[in-house]
Design a protein around this motif. Sequence first.
Motif, PDB file in Angstrom:
ATOM      1  N   ARG A   1       8.550   5.743  17.197  1.00  0.00           N
ATOM      2  CA  ARG A   1       7.609   6.634  16.507  1.00  0.00           C
ATOM      3  C   ARG A   1       6.850   5.802  15.483  1.00  0.00           C
ATOM      4  O   ARG A   1       7.274   4.706  15.118  1.00  0.00           O
ATOM      5  CB  ARG A   1       8.353   7.763  15.786  1.00  0.00           C
ATOM      6  N   ARG A   2       5.748   6.331  15.029  1.00  0.00           N
ATOM      7  CA  ARG A   2       5.002   5.669  13.959  1.00  0.00           C
ATOM      8  C   ARG A   2       5.685   5.990  12.634  1.00  0.00           C
ATOM      9  O   ARG A   2       5.549   7.070  12.090  1.00  0.00           O
ATOM     10  CB  ARG A   2       3.544   6.121  13.978  1.00  0.00           C
ATOM     11  N   GLN A   3       6.426   5.026  12.113  1.00  0.00           N
ATOM     12  CA  GLN A   3       7.242   5.273  10.924  1.00  0.00           C
ATOM     13  C   GLN A   3       6.608   4.779   9.635  1.00  0.00           C
ATOM     14  O   GLN A   3       7.070   5.105   8.544  1.00  0.00           O
ATOM     15  CB  GLN A   3       8.642   4.646  11.094  1.00  0.00           C
ATOM     16  N   ILE A   4       5.553   3.979   9.734  1.00  0.00           N
ATOM     17  CA  ILE A   4       4.916   3.425   8.541  1.00  0.00           C
ATOM     18  C   ILE A   4       3.775   4.349   8.127  1.00  0.00           C
ATOM     19  O   ILE A   4       2.805   4.524   8.865  1.00  0.00           O
ATOM     20  CB  ILE A   4       4.366   2.015   8.791  1.00  0.00           C
ATOM     21  N   GLY A   5       3.903   4.959   6.948  1.00  0.00           N
ATOM     22  CA  GLY A   5       2.870   5.898   6.510  1.00  0.00           C
ATOM     23  C   GLY A   5       2.773   5.972   5.010  1.00  0.00           C
ATOM     24  O   GLY A   5       2.869   4.968   4.306  1.00  0.00           O
ATOM     25  N   LEU A   6       2.607   7.179   4.501  1.00  0.00           N
ATOM     26  CA  LEU A   6       2.531   7.374   3.062  1.00  0.00           C
ATOM     27  C   LEU A   6       3.854   6.972   2.424  1.00  0.00           C
ATOM     28  O   LEU A   6       4.919   7.121   3.021  1.00  0.00           O
ATOM     29  CB  LEU A   6       2.240   8.844   2.735  1.00  0.00           C
ATOM     30  N   LYS A   7       3.774   6.463   1.198  1.00  0.00           N
ATOM     31  CA  LYS A   7       4.992   6.129   0.478  1.00  0.00           C
ATOM     32  C   LYS A   7       5.885   7.360   0.419  1.00  0.00           C
ATOM     33  O   LYS A   7       5.432   8.462   0.121  1.00  0.00           O
ATOM     34  CB  LYS A   7       4.658   5.641  -0.931  1.00  0.00           C
ATOM     35  N   GLU A   8       7.173   7.163   0.687  1.00  0.00           N
ATOM     36  CA  GLU A   8       8.070   8.299   0.879  1.00  0.00           C
ATOM     37  C   GLU A   8       8.110   9.245  -0.313  1.00  0.00           C
ATOM     38  O   GLU A   8       8.187  10.456  -0.153  1.00  0.00           O
ATOM     39  CB  GLU A   8       9.476   7.791   1.205  1.00  0.00           C
ATOM     40  N   LYS A   9       8.035   8.729  -1.529  1.00  0.00           N
ATOM     41  CA  LYS A   9       8.134   9.605  -2.701  1.00  0.00           C
ATOM     42  C   LYS A   9       6.919  10.513  -2.821  1.00  0.00           C
ATOM     43  O   LYS A   9       6.954  11.513  -3.531  1.00  0.00           O
ATOM     44  CB  LYS A   9       8.319   8.782  -3.964  1.00  0.00           C
TER      45      LYS A   9
ATOM     46  N   ASP B   1       0.860  -1.174   0.000  1.00  0.00           N
ATOM     47  CA  ASP B   1       0.000   0.000   0.000  1.00  0.00           C
ATOM     48  C   ASP B   1       0.900   1.229   0.000  1.00  0.00           C
ATOM     49  O   ASP B   1       1.950   1.227   0.640  1.00  0.00           O
ATOM     50  CB  ASP B   1      -0.879  -0.017   1.255  1.00  0.00           C
ATOM     51  N   THR B   2       0.488   2.254  -0.720  1.00  0.00           N
ATOM     52  CA  THR B   2       1.270   3.499  -0.737  1.00  0.00           C
ATOM     53  C   THR B   2       0.685   4.536   0.203  1.00  0.00           C
ATOM     54  O   THR B   2       1.226   5.626   0.318  1.00  0.00           O
ATOM     55  CB  THR B   2       1.300   4.082  -2.160  1.00  0.00           C
TER      56      THR B   2
ATOM     57  N   VAL C   1       5.916 -10.592  -3.552  1.00  0.00           N
ATOM     58  CA  VAL C   1       5.553  -9.783  -4.719  1.00  0.00           C
ATOM     59  C   VAL C   1       6.739  -8.901  -5.081  1.00  0.00           C
ATOM     60  O   VAL C   1       7.236  -8.141  -4.245  1.00  0.00           O
ATOM     61  CB  VAL C   1       4.306  -8.914  -4.452  1.00  0.00           C
ATOM     62  N   TRP C   2       7.182  -9.002  -6.329  1.00  0.00           N
ATOM     63  CA  TRP C   2       8.292  -8.165  -6.798  1.00  0.00           C
ATOM     64  C   TRP C   2       7.805  -6.777  -7.217  1.00  0.00           C
ATOM     65  O   TRP C   2       8.379  -5.772  -6.815  1.00  0.00           O
ATOM     66  CB  TRP C   2       8.998  -8.856  -7.974  1.00  0.00           C
ATOM     67  N   GLU C   3       6.750  -6.731  -8.031  1.00  0.00           N
ATOM     68  CA  GLU C   3       6.234  -5.437  -8.485  1.00  0.00           C
ATOM     69  C   GLU C   3       5.209  -4.959  -7.461  1.00  0.00           C
ATOM     70  O   GLU C   3       3.998  -4.997  -7.662  1.00  0.00           O
ATOM     71  CB  GLU C   3       5.601  -5.572  -9.875  1.00  0.00           C
ATOM     72  N   ALA C   4       5.735  -4.495  -6.331  1.00  0.00           N
ATOM     73  CA  ALA C   4       4.915  -4.125  -5.184  1.00  0.00           C
ATOM     74  C   ALA C   4       4.959  -2.616  -4.963  1.00  0.00           C
ATOM     75  O   ALA C   4       5.700  -1.886  -5.629  1.00  0.00           O
ATOM     76  CB  ALA C   4       5.409  -4.860  -3.936  1.00  0.00           C
ATOM     77  N   ALA C   5       4.171  -2.153  -4.008  1.00  0.00           N
ATOM     78  CA  ALA C   5       4.099  -0.717  -3.728  1.00  0.00           C
ATOM     79  C   ALA C   5       5.441  -0.178  -3.258  1.00  0.00           C
ATOM     80  O   ALA C   5       5.883   0.888  -3.700  1.00  0.00           O
ATOM     81  CB  ALA C   5       3.024  -0.450  -2.677  1.00  0.00           C
ATOM     82  N   GLU C   6       6.082  -0.892  -2.338  1.00  0.00           N
ATOM     83  CA  GLU C   6       7.412  -0.534  -1.839  1.00  0.00           C
ATOM     84  C   GLU C   6       8.251  -1.800  -1.974  1.00  0.00           C
ATOM     85  O   GLU C   6       8.459  -2.543  -1.041  1.00  0.00           O
ATOM     86  CB  GLU C   6       7.313  -0.028  -0.402  1.00  0.00           C
TER      87      GLU C   6
END
Length: 762
Positions: A623-631, A299-300, A445-450
């Motif tokens: 901290r909560r580090q998992i969020g929106l995709k960094e890009k 998920d992004t 999954v290789w072609e994944a969100a991250e």
Amino acid sequence: MVAADTKMYMNLLQRWIHGASPYIKECHDRSELMYYGTGDNGWGVQTNQKAFAAWSTAAMDPRFDEGTAGITRETAQSMALKLLRFSLETHWEGSYRCTDNTRWGHTWISVLGLERMMHGVEALEGLLTEHDRQLLRRVLISECDWLLDHYEIVGGLYNKDGNNKPESNLWNGALLLRTTEMFPDCSRAERYREKGLQFLMNSISVPADATDSTIVHGKPASDWFIGANFFDSLALNHHGYLNVGYMVICLSNMAMLHFMYRRQGTRAPEALYRHMEELWKVVKLCTFPDGRLLRIGGDTRVRYTYCQDYVIPAWLMIADVLGDQDCERFERGWLEQVQLEMDASGDGTFLSARCRGLSQSSPLYYTRLESDRAAALSMGLAWKPIAASAKPGKAWGLESADLSAGSTKTDSGAIVIRNASGDSWHDGYHGAYVHRGQLRTASWVWEAAEKPQGLCLPNDASDMAEWKENLAVQLKGLGKLTEQRLESHDGAVFQGGFLTWGSTLIHTSGLLAEGQKDHDLARSRIVCAALPDDQHVIVLQYTSALERSVHLHEVKGLHLVVPNDLFNGDQRTYYYEKGERTLRRDSAAEAVRTDSLWINADNRLGAAAIYGAKELTIYHPGRRQIGLKEKWNTVGVEGMLHADELCGPFEQGLLSVIPGEIIVDAGFVIHVGDSSETRRLALERSEWLHGPTGNLRTVSVTGADGYTYILVANIGSVTECAAIQGPALVNVVTGEVYPSEGKGSVELMITPGTAQLLRVQS
């Protein structure tokens, strides 16, 4: 388990009405208009439309409790009318403007909010004035005319080409058909219907449709075909990765039109259900028993929101049409999680506990997510009674489906394979593999969100699932963004598991120094094998620098990510060789050096280093580090989910790497089970075997089924000969037997960058 009923939906919505009040504003110059959120065009309009639907559905329910909602029923109904009128008056057909001084409508997505609010209009219908009704008619017909005259239907498999339009084709087709039902006297009704059907036929569309001679609405399906949006496997490349979430969004929009027809007691067009059953089987495979989505492709966006919320109407439709009784269990489990998170927020909102930072950084985004959940719950409130009264099957144009055995097929082969060893699914383009047995869920999954990302989890451990580069080496360069770019992948599925291998380039971009160019940091090769014993997964990682010196801030081998947040009680207990440690989500950041080659989380999920790692470390970020995709996270908003990271090796600081240097070279076994089993794996670990050029890596594991499995990988660029000591071996993928022929060993030729999974013949 008690069946989910409308009382649960009603209670959650009433609490939300109380918590949402601070986000509702009255227009300063039009007191008859109000909006929820920011009132901007685009997502601001849709946010308001979804909030209206939730508000009106709850306000019109006879069980509305003024004490829980914090307002009287009359006030709630009046506010719902004002929210609706803001939506209608700010359209091109209206007399007002959005808060950004624009008017909305006539875009590829403007119909989506209308579709998501129409059940709210149905609930409020008795309170609408003649002006409201006429303006609603003008808005809907205006949107249909624009779709008819200015919007070209397209379809395409690949997000990068710009024509992958499954969800928008569905909602645009749905509105055209909805409008013909609401206003059969409109002059272009027949043309709306024809184009609406073509939209639907090209929503959940697959390549095999191009030659399908099945007669649908009077002509062969191939005559309706414009483009395929889904692969024949029913994989979806929406937003450029294997997107389970948007598979759900498609089903949800299908449900919105389905329940309109059900409410009026008529049959929906056959085109609406095109490939519904096949898609549902894949989505169901990607659903935990408690209803949380198993997003194998990642998920992004914010975890456990949006797509997760809109699975509610999908479940209701599937239960109604196909009679799948598991939907009741999914529904109940997810509603309990919604309630858990709402209780944690404590202010009547759904998400403020996890998303407080988002609410400050982007009120638009935050209220959009809140209204998604509210709208989906209101769909449950509106449609649960209809679905509960269903007599599935022929009454709705479909035969009742048997979802308990066998497989669903397209022209290209099986969608979901079901047998005694569990359920499997594979998509070649994305390099996606998933197997779910009685105990273990395994995927890669290789072609994944991250990318890339794998999972090995207990089947019922949805709170242990996280996707972000899980089980892949994670490096952090000096740039603002470091991500992996897929080079190649391959693999195979077999009964009870899968084997896959591939390589990525790790790239850093956005460096601080003027003139310093973005560049690749390293090449990462990974092999993942899910053993056919329903317990173990082997992961081999080899990451080396390219032909240049680079600097790194972090090196994380293994990288098994374990969420540690409110869904698991805000704490995890980790067991390792010399002790145990309980880490609370809100405790300070630290790296727990275990001096152990194995770690087990909560006596449920373990990892053992077989070679290459001197110890495993528990990184607790504090901290909560998992969020929106960094890009996408250009404003630097904090994450929305806390997760611990089990690593080996683990290094932080300014690290200098010379050309060709090996950064990570390690093998791990991940398994479902308690700490005693994890310890056994570490004690029985084998060293890797060196071929002539030292490019072979071999790991043996005693499986839960009593067999010994051997994974052999070639990380080099030339074919290598692997000599495996012992009796005959069986290739797990092909079934081929390799006899030892009296030599005491079996010699295998392993081509560059590939792997073989073998079983010692008993």
